[in-house]
Design a protein around this motif. Structure first.
Motif, PDB file in Angstrom:
ATOM      1  N   UNK A 172      -7.923  13.773 -12.773  1.00  0.00           N
ATOM      2  CA  UNK A 172      -7.607  12.378 -12.571  1.00  0.00           C
ATOM      3  C   UNK A 172      -6.103  12.174 -12.440  1.00  0.00           C
ATOM      4  N   UNK A 173      -5.294  13.106 -12.874  1.00  0.00           N
ATOM      5  CA  UNK A 173      -3.847  12.919 -12.915  1.00  0.00           C
ATOM      6  C   UNK A 173      -3.239  12.480 -11.596  1.00  0.00           C
ATOM      7  N   UNK A 174      -3.798  12.883 -10.490  1.00  0.00           N
ATOM      8  CA  UNK A 174      -3.216  12.523  -9.205  1.00  0.00           C
ATOM      9  C   UNK A 174      -3.625  11.123  -8.740  1.00  0.00           C
ATOM     10  N   UNK A 175      -4.485  10.459  -9.485  1.00  0.00           N
ATOM     11  CA  UNK A 175      -4.951   9.125  -9.111  1.00  0.00           C
ATOM     12  C   UNK A 175      -4.237   8.061  -9.929  1.00  0.00           C
ATOM     13  N   UNK A 176      -4.000   6.937  -9.289  1.00  0.00           N
ATOM     14  CA  UNK A 176      -3.424   5.774  -9.948  1.00  0.00           C
ATOM     15  C   UNK A 176      -4.525   4.730 -10.050  1.00  0.00           C
ATOM     16  N   UNK A 177      -4.718   4.193 -11.244  1.00  0.00           N
ATOM     17  CA  UNK A 177      -5.677   3.112 -11.437  1.00  0.00           C
ATOM     18  C   UNK A 177      -4.887   1.812 -11.384  1.00  0.00           C
ATOM     19  N   UNK A 178      -5.280   0.922 -10.478  1.00  0.00           N
ATOM     20  CA  UNK A 178      -4.525  -0.319 -10.296  1.00  0.00           C
ATOM     21  C   UNK A 178      -5.428  -1.421  -9.765  1.00  0.00           C
ATOM     22  N   UNK A 179      -4.986  -2.679  -9.912  1.00  0.00           N
ATOM     23  CA  UNK A 179      -5.742  -3.789  -9.312  1.00  0.00           C
ATOM     24  C   UNK A 179      -5.594  -3.771  -7.790  1.00  0.00           C
ATOM     25  N   UNK A 180      -6.592  -4.291  -7.108  1.00  0.00           N
ATOM     26  CA  UNK A 180      -6.482  -4.423  -5.648  1.00  0.00           C
ATOM     27  C   UNK A 180      -5.441  -5.486  -5.327  1.00  0.00           C
ATOM     28  N   UNK A 181      -4.917  -5.394  -4.122  1.00  0.00           N
ATOM     29  CA  UNK A 181      -4.022  -6.422  -3.595  1.00  0.00           C
ATOM     30  C   UNK A 181      -4.817  -7.266  -2.610  1.00  0.00           C
ATOM     31  N   UNK A 182      -4.438  -8.496  -2.470  1.00  0.00           N
ATOM     32  CA  UNK A 182      -5.172  -9.433  -1.626  1.00  0.00           C
ATOM     33  C   UNK A 182      -5.295  -9.017  -0.178  1.00  0.00           C
ATOM     34  N   UNK A 183      -4.353  -8.222   0.320  1.00  0.00           N
ATOM     35  CA  UNK A 183      -4.390  -7.821   1.730  1.00  0.00           C
ATOM     36  C   UNK A 183      -5.184  -6.538   1.973  1.00  0.00           C
ATOM     37  N   UNK A 184      -5.834  -6.005   0.942  1.00  0.00           N
ATOM     38  CA  UNK A 184      -6.559  -4.741   1.076  1.00  0.00           C
ATOM     39  C   UNK A 184      -8.053  -4.919   1.342  1.00  0.00           C
ATOM     40  N   UNK A 185      -8.407  -6.003   1.988  1.00  0.00           N
ATOM     41  CA  UNK A 185      -9.814  -6.328   2.199  1.00  0.00           C
ATOM     42  C   UNK A 185     -10.560  -5.250   2.985  1.00  0.00           C
ATOM     43  N   UNK A 186      -9.923  -4.607   3.950  1.00  0.00           N
ATOM     44  CA  UNK A 186     -10.620  -3.590   4.746  1.00  0.00           C
ATOM     45  C   UNK A 186     -11.015  -2.399   3.868  1.00  0.00           C
TER      46      UNK A 186
END
Length: 184
Positions: free
Chosen positions: A1-15
Motif C-alpha cells: 500500500x505504501x505507493x498509494x495515497x488515500x485522499x478525497x476525490x476532487x470535484x473535477x475528477x468525475x470521469x
C-alpha cells in the motif's frame, strides 16, 4: 500500500469516479456488493457524474475517498454518506441519530489484501469523527447476506452486526445486514 495515497476525490475528477464505479459494477462480486447495475451506471449522463464527484468532494453530506497510485491510477474507493437525525435512509428507514453510512466499497482485485481497504476505511472513519455539530455517533454499512468475504473484513476492522436486517430492494428475498462502528 505504501505507493498509494488515500485522499478525497476532487470535484473535477468525475470521469475517474465514473470509470472506477463501472469497473466495480463489472466485478464478479458486484451482484452481492452493489445496488446498481452496470447498465444503470453506463446510462447516467456526464452531468450526473459531475454532480456526484462535486458533491463527494466537499461539505458535510458525502465524501468519497480513493486510493491513488503513483501513476495517477485509482485502485479503490469508499464513499461516506452522512445521515442526519430525523431523515430517512436508502431503505426508507427513519434515522434516529447522526451517523455515517459507508457505501461503494471497492478495491481492484489485484490490490485486494494489500491494506488498501483498511487505508480507505481509516480515512473514511477519521473524516466521520472530524465532523462537528452534530457529531456522528457511529458509522454503519450494509452487507449482502451472501457476501461472506466482505462481512469477514468488516468484522476484522471492528464493525459489529447490529441485528438490523433489510430486504435488498431489487430482490426482497435477499437480505442486507447492518454493521456498525461506534464513535471511539
Amino acid at each position: 500500500m505504501n505507493q498509494y495515497v488515500i485522499r478525497p476525490v476532487r470535484g473535477d475528477e468525475w470521469a475517474k469516479v465514473k470509470e472506477l464505479r463501472i469497473v466495480a459494477l463489472k466485478d464478479p462480486a458486484a451482484s452481492v456488493a452493489f445496488l446498481e447495475s452496470v447498465a444503470e451506471a453506463e446510462g447516467r449522463s456526464d452531468a450526473f457524474w459531475q454532480a456526484r464527484a462535486e458533491g463527494a468532494s466537499h461539505g458535510r453530506a458525502a465524501r468519497q475517498f480513493v486510493a491513488e497510485g503513483p501513476g495517477g491510477e485509482w485502485a479503490g474507493s469508499v464513499t461516506v454518506l452522512v445521515e442526519e437525525s430525523g431523515t430517512t435512509d436508502i431503505f426508507d428507514q427513519h434515522i434516529e441519530r447522526a451517523q455515517g453510512h459507508l457505501v461503494g466499497v471497492f478495491v481492484r482485485p489485484e490490490q485486494r489484501g494489500t491494506g488498501l481497504t483498511e487505508g480507505l476505511f481509516q480515512a473514511a472513519l477519521e473524516w466521520c469523527w472530524s465532523l462537528e455539530e452534530p457529531a456522528l455517533e457511529r458509522v454503519r454499512l450494509f452487507v449482502h447476506g451472501e457476501n461472506a468475504r466482505a462481512a469477514a473484513f468488516y468484522r476484522r476492522f471492528g464493525f459489529e452486526a447490529t441485528g438490523n436486517v433489510v430486504p435488498v430492494p431489487a430482490d426482497p428475498s435477499a437480505k442486507e445486514l447492518e454493521y456498525a462502528f461506534p464513535r471511539p
